[in-house]
Scaffold this motif. Structure first.
Motif, PDB file in Angstrom:
ATOM      1  N   VAL A  22       0.805  -1.102   0.016  1.00 21.35           N
ATOM      2  CA  VAL A  22       0.032  -0.059  -0.040  1.00 21.35           C
ATOM      3  C   VAL A  22       1.115   1.246  -0.031  1.00 21.35           C
ATOM      4  O   VAL A  22       0.639   2.145  -1.003  1.00 21.35           O
ATOM      5  CB  VAL A  22      -0.980   0.004   1.190  1.00 21.35           C
ATOM      6  CG1 VAL A  22      -1.647   1.335   1.401  1.00 21.35           C
ATOM      7  CG2 VAL A  22      -1.923  -1.281   1.024  1.00 21.35           C
ATOM      8  N   GLU A  23       1.830   1.195   0.773  1.00 20.27           N
ATOM      9  CA  GLU A  23       2.884   2.158   0.850  1.00 20.27           C
ATOM     10  C   GLU A  23       3.491   2.580  -0.442  1.00 20.27           C
ATOM     11  O   GLU A  23       3.599   3.886  -0.936  1.00 20.27           O
ATOM     12  CB  GLU A  23       4.040   2.285   1.924  1.00 20.27           C
ATOM     13  CG  GLU A  23       3.370   2.274   3.202  1.00 20.27           C
ATOM     14  CD  GLU A  23       4.615   2.402   4.265  1.00 20.27           C
ATOM     15  OE1 GLU A  23       4.509   2.675   5.628  1.00 20.27           O
ATOM     16  OE2 GLU A  23       5.795   2.077   4.047  1.00 20.27           O
ATOM     17  N   GLY A  24       3.895   1.415  -1.028  1.00 19.82           N
ATOM     18  CA  GLY A  24       4.719   1.740  -2.233  1.00 19.82           C
ATOM     19  C   GLY A  24       3.818   2.222  -3.419  1.00 19.82           C
ATOM     20  O   GLY A  24       4.259   2.982  -4.199  1.00 19.82           O
ATOM     21  N   MET A  25       2.577   1.756  -3.295  1.00 17.88           N
ATOM     22  CA  MET A  25       1.556   2.148  -4.384  1.00 17.88           C
ATOM     23  C   MET A  25       1.400   3.752  -4.227  1.00 17.88           C
ATOM     24  O   MET A  25       1.203   4.201  -5.337  1.00 17.88           O
ATOM     25  CB  MET A  25       0.523   1.299  -4.336  1.00 17.88           C
ATOM     26  CG  MET A  25      -0.601   1.280  -5.559  1.00 17.88           C
ATOM     27  SD  MET A  25      -1.788  -0.077  -5.928  1.00 17.88           S
ATOM     28  CE  MET A  25      -2.703   0.828  -7.097  1.00 17.88           C
ATOM     29  N   GLY A  26       1.002   3.774  -3.160  1.00 24.15           N
ATOM     30  CA  GLY A  26       0.737   5.308  -2.755  1.00 24.15           C
ATOM     31  C   GLY A  26       1.739   6.225  -3.187  1.00 24.15           C
ATOM     32  O   GLY A  26       1.423   7.136  -4.069  1.00 24.15           O
ATOM     33  N   HIS A  27       3.074   5.930  -2.828  1.00 24.19           N
ATOM     34  CA  HIS A  27       4.054   6.633  -3.620  1.00 24.19           C
ATOM     35  C   HIS A  27       4.262   6.750  -5.068  1.00 24.19           C
ATOM     36  O   HIS A  27       4.356   7.697  -5.609  1.00 24.19           O
ATOM     37  CB  HIS A  27       5.308   6.016  -3.015  1.00 24.19           C
ATOM     38  CG  HIS A  27       6.697   6.617  -3.322  1.00 24.19           C
ATOM     39  ND1 HIS A  27       6.797   7.933  -2.745  1.00 24.19           N
ATOM     40  CD2 HIS A  27       7.710   6.327  -4.141  1.00 24.19           C
ATOM     41  CE1 HIS A  27       8.070   8.283  -3.405  1.00 24.19           C
ATOM     42  NE2 HIS A  27       8.561   7.325  -4.337  1.00 24.19           N
ATOM     43  N   VAL A  28       4.132   5.490  -5.685  1.00 24.49           N
ATOM     44  CA  VAL A  28       4.168   5.576  -7.300  1.00 24.49           C
ATOM     45  C   VAL A  28       3.033   6.165  -7.807  1.00 24.49           C
ATOM     46  O   VAL A  28       3.067   7.279  -8.565  1.00 24.49           O
ATOM     47  CB  VAL A  28       4.162   4.182  -7.666  1.00 24.49           C
ATOM     48  CG1 VAL A  28       3.820   3.913  -9.143  1.00 24.49           C
ATOM     49  CG2 VAL A  28       5.250   3.417  -7.307  1.00 24.49           C
ATOM     50  N   VAL A  29       1.642   6.002  -7.256  1.00 25.24           N
ATOM     51  CA  VAL A  29       0.697   6.829  -7.812  1.00 25.24           C
ATOM     52  C   VAL A  29       0.750   8.483  -7.402  1.00 25.24           C
ATOM     53  O   VAL A  29       0.417   9.334  -8.498  1.00 25.24           O
ATOM     54  CB  VAL A  29      -0.590   6.356  -7.111  1.00 25.24           C
ATOM     55  CG1 VAL A  29      -1.989   7.227  -7.595  1.00 25.24           C
ATOM     56  CG2 VAL A  29      -1.023   5.017  -7.673  1.00 25.24           C
ATOM     57  N   LYS A  48       3.488   9.736  -9.969  1.00 24.96           N
ATOM     58  CA  LYS A  48       2.807   9.689 -11.384  1.00 24.96           C
ATOM     59  C   LYS A  48       1.985  11.141 -11.617  1.00 24.96           C
ATOM     60  O   LYS A  48       2.073  11.944 -12.578  1.00 24.96           O
ATOM     61  CB  LYS A  48       2.372   8.613 -11.734  1.00 24.96           C
ATOM     62  CG  LYS A  48       3.207   7.550 -11.918  1.00 24.96           C
ATOM     63  CD  LYS A  48       3.590   7.185 -13.184  1.00 24.96           C
ATOM     64  CE  LYS A  48       4.473   6.338 -13.462  1.00 24.96           C
ATOM     65  NZ  LYS A  48       5.183   5.905 -14.858  1.00 24.96           N
ATOM     66  N   VAL A  49       1.184  11.455 -10.711  1.00 31.26           N
ATOM     67  CA  VAL A  49      -0.042  12.263 -10.669  1.00 31.26           C
ATOM     68  C   VAL A  49       0.601  13.682 -10.657  1.00 31.26           C
ATOM     69  O   VAL A  49       0.323  14.564 -11.500  1.00 31.26           O
ATOM     70  CB  VAL A  49      -1.011  12.110  -9.502  1.00 31.26           C
ATOM     71  CG1 VAL A  49      -2.254  13.307  -9.598  1.00 31.26           C
ATOM     72  CG2 VAL A  49      -1.959  10.799  -9.983  1.00 31.26           C
TER      73      VAL A  49
END
Lengths: 335, 335
Positions: free
Chosen positions: A235-242, A245-246
């Motif tokens: 979850v942390e990693g996905m939050g960071h990537v998204v 990107k945004v």
């Protein structure tokens, strides 16, 4: 009330712990003991105006870094800030302790120095995660790699008490993390845990799946520390990537920056609702006195949230209630 | 080349499979066998113009729904579309099969009807996940709840061959999902798997953590099916929540809609890069012939991608290479 804060732990130490301590004594009606190298902490503190009688310093000459083997370091470094803090907590020289440093070292200090509540087989790290329906608890988020069914049941009960007392949720729902919703789904551990959770004095809603983490299906997600760690970091990693990107999309050119102006408010609100810094730290549930792990990358704001959380942990008599509830548990401690 | 497609499986059946079949025979130089209730499929097909000699229908009167116990259903429903498809594949009446239906039923059909490659202990479901560095493979994504170290090693090898052959990655990196990067980290399973992966004929990069999933640290992530299922669904759930929230922010009022115009291009590009429909289905690796699971919610576009992927699976002689590589494996089948 006195909160013991490890001033040397975390990526932003000692700046963030000191900044948060100053803000806390002004806003939260607490006293703070900062544990760390005296001259370093004193120097950092000297930049601030604050009520001098509310912040004290306890000297600790050593620090346990993130690269050390936790249990070994806790045993050998008697003057490490986290060890000194845990010993103070044990002796009653403070009501709760907080560290942003080496997670393993804090867990070992909690276990070996502060000690378990009688009847609790394994204390667990409990993290609040953002979801579509507000913060939800993931327990165990990484303290216990290999677990037994009885551990997961106790995690569910402790998490339930925490969500009721600290977050004010009337009858928190508890879900068992599995690979399918049906009762028969799961690995050996979760299959054996399921009937025990059914009998436990909690609002058990059955198996839940990975997608339920962000959907916020259960107030408390119980799982072993291996799975909990994988979920938390995914979850942390996905939050960071998204979010990276945004951000890049909006910073691309003049037009996209213009577009950003119109939605900035909504995006910031959303970002805030997904911000771990709002939620404070991760309590270690099951120790005799309150131990809280702050995120390693915490800034002053995040440390302040964690201090506020520690205060609530103490005020709401969480540990007393865990002690009382252990009597309801069928599975007793092996020791 | 002939691809066998289960026309009755998935949320959008038979519309999506039929739409995709028509597009596939026009664009991909393949023949398609649609397996399902003849009159239903014929009626759906009648809306399209297509080269009649390229699409045939194999009748199957029954369907296995998502609520049935998979292995039992596969054994008892001899006329279920997925069972008929698997029997056709076994007999060589097609080169690969694809189903969007009940995952467990497809896995059971693959295992019980199509059969394992000699030496492969357990076939695994391999899913492509989006990451900051392009699509990465998660294997096992849910076929095997309880695994042994030898299973995880074979998953790593098969995943590696897939990424090389189908995605054209020269020397795919393989990471072992764990709760910490250091070699000593992990549960019993991963600790025993680590030294075996080190000796395997792959580009093993050690333990990886949850945050590496979206960062794209490894081309192949190997783990047991319980952990893989949790990761897959956590990522899917988070993607769903985030995209819903962002959409709501942009649709809030006239100003936010205006803002959306400026960043629409970038956001759509990003959304597309995170779209599972672009990646096709999840191959079941380790069976004697190519079996592919399409996402249950696949639309026509997603089924088409999965058919294209099935074609590439066949063309690149993946199974031959897995067979050849088993000889390199130290751990042999127990049967």
């Amino acid at each position: 009330m006195k909160i013991i804060v490890d001033a040397m732990g975390g990526d932003n130490a000692p700046m963030a712990p000191v900044e948060a301590a100053v803000r806390a004594v002004k806003e939260l009606d607490v006293e703070i003991v900062l544990v760390g190298k005296k001259e370093v902490v004193e120097k950092e503190l000297s930049a601030y105006d604050y009520p001098n009688d509310k912040i004290s310093i306890a000297n600790a000459d050593e620090v346990i870094t993130n690269h050390e083997e936790p249990a070994k370091a806790v045993r050998s470094k008697k003057n490490a800030s986290v060890v000194v803090a845990a010993n103070m907590l044990k002796k009653g020289e403070g009501d709760a302790m907080l560290s942003m440093g080496n997670t393993g070292a804090l867990l070992a200090s909690g276990l070996l120095i502060v000690g378990r509540i009688k009847g609790i087989l394994r204390p667990a790290l409990a993290t609040l995660l953002p979801s579509a329906k507000g913060p939800k608890m993931l327990i165990d988020a990484g303290a216990n790699t290999n677990c037994k069914p009885e551990n997961l049941v106790q995690f569910g009960i402790m998490g339930s008490i925490y969500m009721k007392n600290v977050l004010g949720i009337e009858s928190p729902t508890v879900g068992l993390m599995s690979n399918g919703e049906e009762e028969g789904k799961g690995d050996e551990l979760t299959k054996e845990t399921f009937p025990l959770l059914k009998k436990a004095p909690i609002n058990f809603i059955g198996n839940i799946e990975g997608r339920d983490v962000m959907e916020g299906t259960a107030d408390v997600i119980t799982c072993d520390g291996f799975v909990g760690n994988v979920i938390l970091k995914t979850v942390e990693g996905m939050g960071h990537v998204v979010s990276t990107k945004v951000k890049n999309i909006f910073m691309k050119n003049l037009f996209t920056k213009l577009g950003a102006i119109f939605v900035m408010g909504g995006l910031n609100e959303f970002k805030q609702s997904m911000d771990y810094r709002e939620y404070g730290g991760a309590p270690l549930l099951g120790t005799k006195r309150p131990v809280i792990k702050g995120h390693g990358s915490s800034d002053g704001k995040a440390v302040f949230s964690a201090i506020r959380q520690a205060k609530k942990f103490v005020e709401t008599n969480l540990i007393e209630e865990i002690v009382n509830n252990i009597n309801c548990m069928e599975e007793k401690s092996n020791d």
